[in-house]
Write a protein that holds these residues in place. Structure first.
Motif, PDB file in Angstrom:
ATOM      1  N   LEU A  18       0.628  -1.050   0.127  1.00  0.00           N
ATOM      2  CA  LEU A  18      -0.034   0.075   0.006  1.00  0.00           C
ATOM      3  C   LEU A  18       1.039   1.191  -0.086  1.00  0.00           C
ATOM      4  O   LEU A  18       1.848   1.183   0.567  1.00  0.00           O
ATOM      5  CB  LEU A  18      -0.738   0.225   1.095  1.00  0.00           C
ATOM      6  N   THR A  19       0.460   2.414  -0.510  1.00  0.00           N
ATOM      7  CA  THR A  19       1.147   3.617  -0.362  1.00  0.00           C
ATOM      8  C   THR A  19       0.124   4.516   0.050  1.00  0.00           C
ATOM      9  O   THR A  19      -0.952   4.913  -0.359  1.00  0.00           O
ATOM     10  CB  THR A  19       1.441   4.021  -1.966  1.00  0.00           C
ATOM     11  N   LYS A  65      11.933  -1.317   8.747  1.00  0.00           N
ATOM     12  CA  LYS A  65      13.182  -1.171   7.999  1.00  0.00           C
ATOM     13  C   LYS A  65      13.216  -2.085   6.791  1.00  0.00           C
ATOM     14  O   LYS A  65      13.065  -3.227   7.210  1.00  0.00           O
ATOM     15  CB  LYS A  65      14.384  -1.170   9.043  1.00  0.00           C
ATOM     16  N   GLY A  66      13.496  -1.611   5.630  1.00  0.00           N
ATOM     17  CA  GLY A  66      13.637  -2.590   4.614  1.00  0.00           C
ATOM     18  C   GLY A  66      12.463  -2.906   3.996  1.00  0.00           C
ATOM     19  O   GLY A  66      12.312  -3.530   2.691  1.00  0.00           O
ATOM     20  N   ARG A  67      11.122  -2.553   4.478  1.00  0.00           N
ATOM     21  CA  ARG A  67       9.967  -2.805   3.790  1.00  0.00           C
ATOM     22  C   ARG A  67       9.180  -1.443   3.448  1.00  0.00           C
ATOM     23  O   ARG A  67       8.439  -1.458   2.624  1.00  0.00           O
ATOM     24  CB  ARG A  67       9.089  -3.445   4.765  1.00  0.00           C
ATOM     25  N   PHE A  68       9.362  -0.408   4.383  1.00  0.00           N
ATOM     26  CA  PHE A  68       8.690   0.790   4.267  1.00  0.00           C
ATOM     27  C   PHE A  68       9.682   1.728   3.559  1.00  0.00           C
ATOM     28  O   PHE A  68      10.911   1.930   3.823  1.00  0.00           O
ATOM     29  CB  PHE A  68       8.123   1.350   5.497  1.00  0.00           C
ATOM     30  N   ILE A  69       9.055   2.861   2.692  1.00  0.00           N
ATOM     31  CA  ILE A  69       9.894   3.852   2.284  1.00  0.00           C
ATOM     32  C   ILE A  69       9.211   5.173   2.156  1.00  0.00           C
ATOM     33  O   ILE A  69       7.990   5.297   1.746  1.00  0.00           O
ATOM     34  CB  ILE A  69      10.349   3.581   0.570  1.00  0.00           C
ATOM     35  N   MET A  83       4.487   1.068   1.521  1.00  0.00           N
ATOM     36  CA  MET A  83       4.576  -0.097   2.399  1.00  0.00           C
ATOM     37  C   MET A  83       4.662  -1.317   1.840  1.00  0.00           C
ATOM     38  O   MET A  83       3.604  -1.535   1.025  1.00  0.00           O
ATOM     39  CB  MET A  83       3.502  -0.041   3.307  1.00  0.00           C
ATOM     40  N   ASN A  84       5.765  -2.112   1.719  1.00  0.00           N
ATOM     41  CA  ASN A  84       5.900  -3.317   1.014  1.00  0.00           C
ATOM     42  C   ASN A  84       6.068  -4.538   1.958  1.00  0.00           C
ATOM     43  O   ASN A  84       6.048  -4.230   3.188  1.00  0.00           O
ATOM     44  CB  ASN A  84       7.317  -3.276   0.162  1.00  0.00           C
ATOM     45  N   ASP A  85       5.405  -5.711   1.638  1.00  0.00           N
ATOM     46  CA  ASP A  85       5.462  -6.754   2.422  1.00  0.00           C
ATOM     47  C   ASP A  85       4.986  -6.744   3.673  1.00  0.00           C
ATOM     48  O   ASP A  85       5.544  -6.891   4.786  1.00  0.00           O
ATOM     49  CB  ASP A  85       7.123  -7.199   2.531  1.00  0.00           C
ATOM     50  N   LEU A  86       3.633  -6.105   3.435  1.00  0.00           N
ATOM     51  CA  LEU A  86       2.870  -6.033   4.906  1.00  0.00           C
ATOM     52  C   LEU A  86       2.709  -7.175   5.843  1.00  0.00           C
ATOM     53  O   LEU A  86       2.434  -8.268   5.110  1.00  0.00           O
ATOM     54  CB  LEU A  86       1.550  -5.217   4.390  1.00  0.00           C
ATOM     55  N   LYS A  87       2.559  -7.037   6.931  1.00  0.00           N
ATOM     56  CA  LYS A  87       2.302  -8.110   7.768  1.00  0.00           C
ATOM     57  C   LYS A  87       1.208  -7.643   8.818  1.00  0.00           C
ATOM     58  O   LYS A  87       0.694  -6.473   8.849  1.00  0.00           O
ATOM     59  CB  LYS A  87       3.743  -8.385   8.628  1.00  0.00           C
ATOM     60  N   PRO A  88       0.603  -8.730   9.475  1.00  0.00           N
ATOM     61  CA  PRO A  88      -0.545  -8.593  10.246  1.00  0.00           C
ATOM     62  C   PRO A  88      -0.182  -7.530  11.408  1.00  0.00           C
ATOM     63  O   PRO A  88      -1.170  -6.587  11.705  1.00  0.00           O
ATOM     64  CB  PRO A  88      -0.895  -9.910  10.817  1.00  0.00           C
ATOM     65  N   GLU A  89       1.111  -7.446  12.084  1.00  0.00           N
ATOM     66  CA  GLU A  89       1.344  -6.491  12.756  1.00  0.00           C
ATOM     67  C   GLU A  89       1.571  -5.291  12.306  1.00  0.00           C
ATOM     68  O   GLU A  89       1.730  -4.244  13.164  1.00  0.00           O
ATOM     69  CB  GLU A  89       2.780  -6.937  13.623  1.00  0.00           C
ATOM     70  N   ASP A  90       1.358  -4.910  11.138  1.00  0.00           N
ATOM     71  CA  ASP A  90       1.396  -3.466  10.570  1.00  0.00           C
ATOM     72  C   ASP A  90      -0.034  -2.883  10.459  1.00  0.00           C
ATOM     73  O   ASP A  90      -0.257  -1.858  10.277  1.00  0.00           O
ATOM     74  CB  ASP A  90       1.964  -3.677   9.208  1.00  0.00           C
TER      75      ASP A  90
END
Length: 114
Positions: A18-19, A65-69, A83-90
């Motif tokens: 998502l962006t 770190k490494g997933r969000f820009i 936001m890349n490689d999103l996880k439930p904890e996001d």
């Protein structure tokens, strides 16, 4: 009047992207350091990312770190969070902010769920 308006949230599956966008007004955008925060259900608001006024220095929470820009567009007075490689904890409500200002926007909800 200082304002922050977040948008771009939604429901996404784990591993998705998502962006988020943040539209601002009421302060000198080009001279401000900018931040993203988030608040998960039942938890306190936490720091996600920061960019200095030049755009050259960025800091991220270890959890993203490494997933969000984080980026900014000074001409449009906007900031973004890719936001890349999103996880439930996001999952949470995401907020944008500028250093030195106490105003908060309404936030945008991000839900990561299969």
């Amino acid at each position: 009047q200082v304002q922050f308006v977040e948008s771009g949230g939604g429901l996404v599956q784990p591993g998705g992207s998502l962006t988020l966008s943040c539209t601002t007004r009421g302060f000198i955008f080009g001279g401000a350091a900018l931040k993203w925060y988030r608040q998960a259900p039942g938890k306190e608001r936490e720091f996600v990312a920061r960019m200095d006024s030049t755009g050259r220095r960025k800091d991220y929470a270890d959890s993203v770190k490494g997933r969000f820009i984080m980026t900014r567009d000074n001409g449009k007075k906007m900031m973004f969070l890719q936001m890349n490689d999103l996880k439930p904890e996001d999952t949470g409500v995401y907020y944008c902010k500028a250093d030195g200002y106490t105003t908060w926007g309404q936030g945008t909800q991000v839900t990561v769920d299969s």
